[in-house]
Design an enzyme around this catalytic site. Structure first.
Site, PDB file in Angstrom:
ATOM      1  N   ARG A 142      16.690  13.118 -49.341  1.00 37.03           N
ATOM      2  CA  ARG A 142      17.877  13.381 -48.533  1.00 37.03           C
ATOM      3  C   ARG A 142      17.661  14.623 -47.681  1.00 37.03           C
ATOM      4  O   ARG A 142      17.150  15.629 -48.151  1.00 37.03           O
ATOM      5  CB  ARG A 142      19.100  13.575 -49.432  1.00 37.03           C
ATOM      6  CG  ARG A 142      19.764  12.256 -49.793  1.00 37.03           C
ATOM      7  CD  ARG A 142      21.067  12.485 -50.517  1.00 37.03           C
ATOM      8  NE  ARG A 142      20.867  12.656 -51.930  1.00 37.03           N
ATOM      9  CZ  ARG A 142      21.199  13.741 -52.605  1.00 37.03           C
ATOM     10  NH1 ARG A 142      21.768  14.775 -52.001  1.00 37.03           N
ATOM     11  NH2 ARG A 142      20.977  13.810 -53.894  1.00 37.03           N
ATOM     12  N   CYS A 175      18.044  15.172 -63.345  1.00 39.53           N
ATOM     13  CA  CYS A 175      18.477  15.967 -64.499  1.00 39.53           C
ATOM     14  C   CYS A 175      18.789  15.079 -65.697  1.00 39.53           C
ATOM     15  O   CYS A 175      19.487  15.492 -66.620  1.00 39.53           O
ATOM     16  CB  CYS A 175      19.709  16.797 -64.147  1.00 39.53           C
ATOM     17  SG  CYS A 175      19.332  18.212 -63.119  1.00 39.53           S
TER      18      CYS A 175
END
Ligand code: SPV
Ligand code: MN
Length: 630
Positions: free
Chosen positions: A91, A280
């Site tokens: 991104r 994560c």
């Protein structure tokens, strides 16, 4: 006002067939016609194709992606490989901007541009961007069909890869558009990969990459990119539009997985959502063996008549990080990726028609073709950086229904009732592996305090600690204060608000070694599920409810057949007052930048600080063992 009979547009018959025009007319929606007409005139494709929900139309997209070499077939039947430009692998935060009308407030972390100026800029970049290319017009549905959650979305793109990916990731929506009955309530997303270069063809003018959110029009314009997080309108782009809409109504749009948790021998399923920044542990939590998956990335949450919050996955597929997917750590995904089915690999190494990626747990070839072109071990890029065999942010795109753990409620228009919410970060030295909030508002505080070390899923330097409230900061298009108040409002309207937990799978010891195991998250998850049903008591600690040693010992033994020692417990669940106070200072600094951060948030922060300070002075040390609270 929608008219009963849509206007007949005179679009250029040399580029759009009568049949395709009729597919548009059949929707009886003036706004759709207006948009298609406007962007054909602007982007100037040489051909326009309208895609309905019919298998024939969908097959057309699959074929065209191959013909244009945006995808190449692999040996494994049904699977293809797509490459993005070497410089377009994640991104692009810098060039992703929200268009803000003059005089409107925007939080300092929202990347903005004046609406008029931004529109002018992007329209000029999009002018002629589809020259010589085919533009496909597609209709999708965010959320299950026939549901209170449903949002219709129109996509125009000149990327057959984008159009194909969206087939795997979203529900077909042409028929849903008919049900709109001419209403203008839908999102629209216009994308052009711009001029392409090379073989396989990738975006050439990366310096002209722009992703602009126009909340006023419920539209996103994006140009000169291919990476799905920048190009797929329905993914992170529509996410931002939905965050805006939800925050002006009474529901939530969250960067969350949804999963069914199935405790053994209990004959019940409890649904949990979880928000984690990229890389994560979000997908791996959603994919914990023995559980079921509803979604891995984006959820809408609404207040439901049964007093629970209900959640839906707005998608029906996964665009997942492939790095470290291997038979041992991610058996379900690994199995899916290595057996025949329709799926798209991106930016991995191909050798003799087989895909290879980092951390796949087998011997990998020393050469092949990857996101840098022909590759062999030791190859360096133009900056002298060694190119790994696959990009660390390389991805797979697959339908959830293809997975053996797909949840039966994936397409339920009612969504699933939520029992719990997980927030997780990447933190080596501060937070315990799992903690339960005191209540809903304290849960908002835990979610708003998520911090993580940056990863390869965004461009820029990896490994820097940053705050990421609700793991949603990258997508925030409304002031954070408004967003927090909206969370508060939702929970307060619920008879049974979900219990909120903060997790941290990345705690390390002084030697830099992880002190929790890869699969320990299954124990945290089942402890949380049990808490949602009052199966376990907990320690009322100054930072929230902590698990009791005996419960964890039992869970480790029964779930993982692992001996859990008191030393493990103390190392993992001690309260590190100094570190936690430092964290509070960082969070405070962040929220001070926001205008009108709600009072309840400051109260929670100040109370937490006071409790930590008094704990420290009571024990005259800064690391307090959980046994001290027994
Ligand atoms: C994420 O990075 O949060 C993803 C992939 O889910 S992307 O489409 O890049 O957002
Ligand atoms: Mn995501």
């Amino acid at each position: 006002m929608p008219s009963s009979k849509a206007t007949r547009y005179e679009m250029d018959s040399a580029i759009i067939s009568k049949d395709d025009m009729n597919k548009l007319y059949e929707l009886n929606n003036d706004k759709v016609l207006r948009i298609v007409d406007e962007y054909i005139q602007l982007c100037k494709p040489s051909k326009v194709t309208v895609i309905t929900d019919s298998p024939k139309d969908i097959e057309y997209i699959r074929q065209r992606a191959l013909e244009e070499q945006e995808e190449m077939p692999l040996k494994l039947e049904g699977s293809t490989i797509h490459y993005d430009s070497y410089e377009d692998q994640a991104r692009d935060k810098e060039n992703t901007k929200t268009l803000i009308p003059k005089g409107e407030y925007a939080s300092p972390w929202i990347n903005t541009i004046d609406r008029g100026e931004g529109l002018k800029e992007i329209m000029s970049i999009m002018d002629g961007a589809m020259k010589g290319k085919e533009c496909v017009v597609r209709f999708f549905c965010l959320g299950p069909k026939n549901s209170k959650f449903t949002i219709c979305a129109l996509q125009l793109t000149d990327s057959l890869y984008v159009a194909h990916s969206e087939d795997l990731l979203y529900r077909a929506g042409y028929e849903e558009f008919k049900k709109l009955n001419g209403s203008e309530q839908f999102y629209y997303l216009v994308h052009s990969a711009g001029e392409l270069i090379g073989n396989p063809p990738v975006t050439k003018n990366i310096d002209q990459r722009r992703i602009y959110m126009d909340l006023k029009e419920n539209r996103v314009l994006t140009v000169n990119n291919q990476y799905a997080g920048n190009s797929l309108g329905l993914k992170k782009l529509a996410l931002r539009l939905a965050i805006n809409q939800a925050n002006n109504e009474d529901w939530l749009t969250e960067h969350m997985f949804i999963m069914g948790v199935h405790p053994e021998g209990k004959n019940r399923v409890s649904y949990f959502c979880g928000a984690y920044p990229s890389a994560c542990g979000k997908t791996s939590t959603a994919m914990i063996p023995g559980q079921t998956i509803v979604g891995d990335d984006i959820a809408y949450l609404r207040i439901w008549s049964d007093g629970h919050a209900h959640a839906v996955n707005i998608e029906c597929g996964i665009f997942g990080i492939i790095k470290d997917v291997n038979a041992e750590d991610d058996p379900i995904i690994y199995e899916a990726l290595t057996t025949p089915r329709e799926m798209i690999f991106s930016n991995v190494l191909i050798n003799e028609g087989h895909p290879y990626w980092l951390g796949m747990g087998i011997d990998t070839p020393k050469d092949g073709f990857n996101h840098s072109g022909n590759w062999n071990e030791g190859k360096k890029d133009k900056n002298g950086k060694e190119i790994p065999l696959a990009h660390p942010n390389a991805r797979y795109t697959i339908r959830i229904s293809e997975l053996s753990n797909a949840d039966p409620n994936l397409n339920n228009p009612e969504g699933v009732p939520l029992h719990g919410i997980f927030y997780g970060g990447r933190d080596s030295d501060t937070m315990v592996p799992i903690i339960e909030s005191f209540n809903w508002e304290h849960g908002i505080f835990l979610g708003a305090s998520i911090e993580s070390e940056t990863t390869t899923a965004t461009l820029g330097k990896a490994g820097v600690r940053s705050a990421n409230p609700m793991a949603n900061l990258d997508f925030m298009v409304v002031p954070l204060s408004k967003y927090l108040k909206n969370h508060q409002k939702l929970g307060n309207a619920l008879k049974y608000p979900p219990k909120v937990f903060a997790t941290n799978y990345f705690l390390k010891n002084e030697k830099g070694k992880y002190i929790t195991g890869m699969m320990d998250k299954k124990v945290w998850l089942l402890w949380a599920e049990g808490r949602a049903h009052d199966d376990f008591k907990a320690i009322n600690s100054p930072i929230g409810f902590l698990p009791l040693f005996d419960d964890l010992k039992h869970l480790f033994k029964t779930i993982l057949n692992k001996e859990y020692s008191k030393e493990d417990y103390v190392a993992q669940f001690s309260i590190r007052c100094d570190k936690l106070l430092e964290k509070l200072n960082r969070i405070e600094k962040l929220f001070k930048k926001e205008e009108e951060t709600p009072e309840f948030f400051w109260n929670l922060l100040n109370d937490q600080r006071a409790r930590l300070v008094s704990l420290q002075s009571k024990y005259r040390k800064s690391t307090i063992s959980p046994f001290d609270f027994y």
